[in-house]
Design a protein around this motif. Structure first.
Motif, PDB file in Angstrom:
ATOM      1  N   PHE A  53       0.974  -1.175   0.083  1.00 15.24           N
ATOM      2  CA  PHE A  53       0.024  -0.148   0.056  1.00 15.24           C
ATOM      3  C   PHE A  53       1.055   1.247   0.023  1.00 15.24           C
ATOM      4  O   PHE A  53       2.211   1.140   0.341  1.00 15.24           O
ATOM      5  N   ALA A  97       1.777   4.676   1.674  1.00 21.42           N
ATOM      6  CA  ALA A  97       1.867   5.760   2.959  1.00 21.42           C
ATOM      7  C   ALA A  97       2.186   7.035   2.335  1.00 21.42           C
ATOM      8  O   ALA A  97       3.137   6.959   1.575  1.00 21.42           O
ATOM      9  N   GLY A 154      -1.764   9.893   5.297  1.00 18.69           N
ATOM     10  CA  GLY A 154      -2.866   8.962   4.812  1.00 18.69           C
ATOM     11  C   GLY A 154      -2.446   8.096   3.921  1.00 18.69           C
ATOM     12  O   GLY A 154      -1.144   8.314   3.491  1.00 18.69           O
ATOM     13  N   CYS A 155      -3.189   7.367   3.573  1.00 20.00           N
ATOM     14  CA  CYS A 155      -2.716   6.061   2.656  1.00 20.00           C
ATOM     15  C   CYS A 155      -3.502   6.664   1.149  1.00 20.00           C
ATOM     16  O   CYS A 155      -4.495   7.309   1.106  1.00 20.00           O
ATOM     17  N   LEU A 156      -2.849   6.487   0.096  1.00 15.76           N
ATOM     18  CA  LEU A 156      -3.415   6.713  -1.246  1.00 15.76           C
ATOM     19  C   LEU A 156      -4.268   5.455  -1.555  1.00 15.76           C
ATOM     20  O   LEU A 156      -3.686   4.441  -1.424  1.00 15.76           O
ATOM     21  N   VAL A 157      -5.399   5.649  -2.004  1.00 14.31           N
ATOM     22  CA  VAL A 157      -6.180   4.449  -2.444  1.00 14.31           C
ATOM     23  C   VAL A 157      -6.577   4.847  -3.813  1.00 14.31           C
ATOM     24  O   VAL A 157      -6.333   6.021  -4.508  1.00 14.31           O
ATOM     25  N   THR A 197     -13.248   8.653   1.599  1.00 13.89           N
ATOM     26  CA  THR A 197     -13.570   7.703   2.842  1.00 13.89           C
ATOM     27  C   THR A 197     -13.208   6.355   2.276  1.00 13.89           C
ATOM     28  O   THR A 197     -13.327   6.124   1.127  1.00 13.89           O
ATOM     29  N   VAL A 198     -12.956   5.552   3.271  1.00 18.85           N
ATOM     30  CA  VAL A 198     -12.597   4.039   3.269  1.00 18.85           C
ATOM     31  C   VAL A 198     -13.241   3.197   4.238  1.00 18.85           C
ATOM     32  O   VAL A 198     -13.081   3.563   5.392  1.00 18.85           O
ATOM     33  N   TYR A 241     -10.366   7.347   6.324  1.00 19.72           N
ATOM     34  CA  TYR A 241      -9.954   8.282   5.227  1.00 19.72           C
ATOM     35  C   TYR A 241      -8.654   7.810   4.444  1.00 19.72           C
ATOM     36  O   TYR A 241      -7.770   7.063   4.808  1.00 19.72           O
ATOM     37  N   GLY A 242      -8.693   8.238   3.113  1.00 17.39           N
ATOM     38  CA  GLY A 242      -7.579   8.125   2.378  1.00 17.39           C
ATOM     39  C   GLY A 242      -7.532   9.200   1.241  1.00 17.39           C
ATOM     40  O   GLY A 242      -8.476  10.042   1.346  1.00 17.39           O
ATOM     41  N   GLU A 262      -7.138  10.090  -2.929  1.00 21.86           N
ATOM     42  CA  GLU A 262      -7.180   9.204  -4.206  1.00 21.86           C
ATOM     43  C   GLU A 262      -6.753  10.167  -5.304  1.00 21.86           C
ATOM     44  O   GLU A 262      -6.814  11.446  -5.111  1.00 21.86           O
TER      45      GLU A 262
END
Length: 130
Positions: free
Chosen positions: A74, A76, A88-91, A110-111, A125-126, A128
């Protein structure tokens, strides 16, 4: 629709998800957790401010090892949202170096992170790609 609750206190759900930071009234430093005093200047007065939903990737790392149960790889990242740095993470992007760049435009999303036995969904949250 099932009840949804934010995973962190500073995520506000609704029509458009938002992050709300605590801003020092003296020096304008921003924090996402509860504070008794500003880590920058020591003042004790804060005001809630909404962080812009869109930003740019300031730095990132593709994580390939994590505790059991955490899917890898994933991305970060630290995202600059109008001067506020948000971790946050990129989704919704394949976690490969050629797919993520510094300065890449992203937006808050949101995730879902799980639900309890009553069906109450926890939401994180993430970010995109825009």
């Amino acid at each position: 629709m099932a009840e949804r609750i934010p995973l962190v206190d500073y995520l506000v759900l609704g029509g458009e998800p938002q992050l709300v930071a605590q801003e020092c009234e003296q020096c304008s430093a921003r924090f996402f957790d509860r504070r008794n005093a500003c880590a920058s200047c020591g003042a004790a007065a804060f005001r809630a401010v909404t962080v812009p939903r869109e930003g740019t990737v300031h730095t990132f790392s593709i994580v390939s090892m994590a505790p059991p149960g955490v899917p890898v790889p994933f991305v970060a990242a630290v995202v600059d949202c109008g001067g506020t740095r948000v971790r946050g993470c990129l989704v919704n992007v394949e976690p490969r170096p050629e797919n993520v760049t510094l300065g890449m435009k992203v937006r808050l999303t949101t995730v879902p992170v799980g639900a309890d036995s009553a069906g109450v969904e926890a939401v994180g949250y993430g970010f995109e790609p825009v």
